[in-house]
Design a protein around this motif. Structure first.
Motif, PDB file in Angstrom:
ATOM      1  N   ASP A 118       0.611  -1.050   0.123  1.00 18.02           N
ATOM      2  CA  ASP A 118       0.036  -0.259  -0.221  1.00 18.02           C
ATOM      3  C   ASP A 118       0.416   1.797   0.141  1.00 18.02           C
ATOM      4  OD1 ASP A 118      -2.465  -1.801  -0.521  1.00 18.02           O
ATOM      5  OD2 ASP A 118      -2.260  -1.248   2.103  1.00 18.02           O
ATOM      6  N   ARG A 119       1.855   1.216   0.627  1.00 16.72           N
ATOM      7  CA  ARG A 119       2.469   1.789   0.912  1.00 16.72           C
ATOM      8  C   ARG A 119       3.581   3.019  -0.695  1.00 16.72           C
ATOM      9  NH1 ARG A 119       4.047   0.505   5.970  1.00 16.72           N
ATOM     10  NH2 ARG A 119       5.206  -0.598   5.361  1.00 16.72           N
ATOM     11  N   GLN A 120       4.088   0.909  -1.202  1.00 18.24           N
ATOM     12  CA  GLN A 120       4.660   2.186  -2.506  1.00 18.24           C
ATOM     13  C   GLN A 120       3.920   1.879  -3.977  1.00 18.24           C
ATOM     14  OE1 GLN A 120       6.292  -1.900  -3.026  1.00 18.24           O
ATOM     15  NE2 GLN A 120       7.294  -2.617  -1.649  1.00 18.24           N
ATOM     16  N   ALA A 165       2.927   6.214  -3.059  1.00 18.72           N
ATOM     17  CA  ALA A 165       4.045   6.157  -3.399  1.00 18.72           C
ATOM     18  C   ALA A 165       3.918   6.350  -4.819  1.00 18.72           C
ATOM     19  CB  ALA A 165       5.457   5.701  -3.083  1.00 18.72           C
ATOM     20  N   LEU A 166       3.831   6.182  -5.950  1.00 16.57           N
ATOM     21  CA  LEU A 166       4.193   5.984  -7.374  1.00 16.57           C
ATOM     22  C   LEU A 166       2.578   6.311  -7.913  1.00 16.57           C
ATOM     23  CD1 LEU A 166       3.953   1.933  -8.394  1.00 16.57           C
ATOM     24  CD2 LEU A 166       5.741   3.647  -8.475  1.00 16.57           C
ATOM     25  N   GLN A 167       1.513   6.370  -7.066  1.00 20.61           N
ATOM     26  CA  GLN A 167       0.299   7.485  -6.894  1.00 20.61           C
ATOM     27  C   GLN A 167       0.637   8.844  -7.673  1.00 20.61           C
ATOM     28  OE1 GLN A 167      -2.733   6.087  -4.778  1.00 20.61           O
ATOM     29  NE2 GLN A 167      -2.993   4.489  -6.461  1.00 20.61           N
ATOM     30  N   PRO A 183       1.854  12.194 -11.121  1.00 17.11           N
ATOM     31  CA  PRO A 183       1.367  13.228 -11.789  1.00 17.11           C
ATOM     32  C   PRO A 183       2.833  14.081 -13.301  1.00 17.11           C
ATOM     33  CG  PRO A 183       0.703  13.868 -10.060  1.00 17.11           C
ATOM     34  CD  PRO A 183       1.021  12.285  -9.596  1.00 17.11           C
ATOM     35  N   GLY A 184       3.889  14.099 -11.439  1.00 12.66           N
ATOM     36  CA  GLY A 184       5.610  13.772 -12.942  1.00 12.66           C
ATOM     37  C   GLY A 184       6.422  13.819 -13.281  1.00 12.66           C
TER      38      GLY A 184
END
Length: 273
Positions: A198-200, A203-205, A209-210
Motif C-alpha cells: 500500500d505504501r509503494q 508513492a507511485l500514485q 503527475p510528475g
C-alpha cells in the motif's frame, strides 16, 4: 483426586457458627449449663441475615439499658430502706460521701476506658466478620461454579466432537492447517506485506503527475523529430525513385538517410522512447 471428590469434600466441611468458635473461651461450668440452649439458639439463627442480627443487637442493647436502670433503681431503694430501718440507723458523713464520690469517679474512668477498648475490639471483630462473610460467600459461589463445571465440560466436549465430525476434509494447503500461534504470525506477516504494498502504491500514485508531465515534455520534443523522420523518409523514397530513374544522385541521398537514421536512433536512446 478428581473434581467430584473435591466438591464432595468441600460440601462435607463442618458448618461453623459464632457460638462454636466462642465455646473454647467460655468457662466449663457455664458451657455445660447452656450447651443445649445455645445449640437450639444457633439452629434457630442459622438462617438470619446481617440486617436481622443488627436489629436484634439494637433491641438487646435497649433492653439491657432499661434493665440496668431498673437494677440501679432497685438497689438504691433497697440500700436506702436498709439504712433507715436498721438499728441503730446508718449515718454517713460528708467525708464518706467524698471518698465514695472519688471512688466512683475512678471506677467510672476505668469503666469508660474498658468501654473504649471494648468498642475498638467490637469494631475489629465486626470488620473481621464482614471479611469472613465476604470470603464465605465467595467460597460458596466458587463451589457452585465448580459443581456446574463437570456438566459444562461434558457439554463442551460433546460440542467439540460434533464439530469435528462435521468438519470438512482437510485442505492440502499447509498454511490452512497451522496451529493458532503460527497462524497469527503468518497473518501478521501478510498484513505487513500488504502495508508495504500500500505504501509503494501510494508513492507511485504520488509520483504519477510528475511522470505524466515528463511524458508530455518528451512527446513535445519528439514531435519535431517525427516530422523530420517523415520528411527524411519521404526524401529517401524520392531519392530511391530518382536513382531508379537514373538521375545519378541516389548515393548522396542514401548517405543522408543513413545519417538521419543514426540521429533518430541517438535521440530515441537519449529520450528512452
Amino acid at each position: 483426586m478428581d473434581t467430584s471428590s473435591a466438591i464432595a469434600e468441600l460440601q462435607n466441611l463442618p458448618h461453623l457458627t459464632i457460638l462454636d468458635l466462642a465455646s473454647p473461651l467460655l468457662n466449663r461450668a457455664s458451657a455445660s449449663k447452656t450447651r443445649h440452649s445455645d445449640a437450639s439458639d444457633a439452629s434457630n439463627r442459622a438462617n438470619l441475615t446481617p440486617a436481622l442480627l443488627a436489629a436484634d443487637l439494637a433491641h438487646y442493647r435497649d433492653l439491657f439499658s432499661k434493665l440496668r436502670f431498673s437494677y440501679v433503681e432497685q438497689v438504691t431503694k433497697e440500700r436506702f430502706l436498709r439504712a433507715i430501718t436498721s438499728d441503730p440507723p446508718e449515718f454517713v458523713d460528708g467525708s464518706a460521701n467524698a471518698a465514695l464520690e472519688q471512688k466512683l469517679r475512678v471506677d467510672k474512668a476505668g469503666l469508660k476506658e474498658k468501654k473504649d477498648e471494648l468498642k475498638v475490639l467490637i469494631g475489629e471483630l465486626e470488620e473481621q466478620g464482614r471479611s469472613l462473610a465476604a470470603r464465605y460467600e465467595t467460597i460458596q459461589l466458587q463451589t457452585a461454579q465448580l459443581e456446574a463445571l463437570p456438566a459444562e465440560i461434558e457439554h463442551l466436549q460433546e460440542t467439540i466432537d460434533t464439530l469435528q465430525s462435521q468438519q470438512e476434509p482437510t485442505s492440502t494447503n499447509p498454511s490452512l492447517a497451522l496451529p493458532l500461534q503460527p497462524t497469527l504470525d503468518l497473518l501478521a506477516e501478510r498484513e505487513q506485506q500488504l502495508s508495504d504494498l500500500d505504501r509503494q502504491i501510494a508513492a507511485l500514485q504520488a509520483s504519477m503527475p510528475g511522470k505524466k508531465r515528463d511524458v508530455e515534455d518528451l512527446r513535445d520534443e519528439l514531435a519535431p523529430l517525427q516530422m523530420r523522420k517523415m520528411k527524411a523518409v519521404q526524401e529517401a523514397q524520392d531519392a530511391r525513385r530518382r536513382r531508379q530513374d537514373g538521375n545519378g544522385i541516389g548515393d548522396e541521398l542514401e548517405e543522408r538517410g543513413r545519417w538521419l537514421r543514426g540521429v533518430e536512433a541517438g535521440l530515441r536512446g537519449m529520450l528512452e522512447v
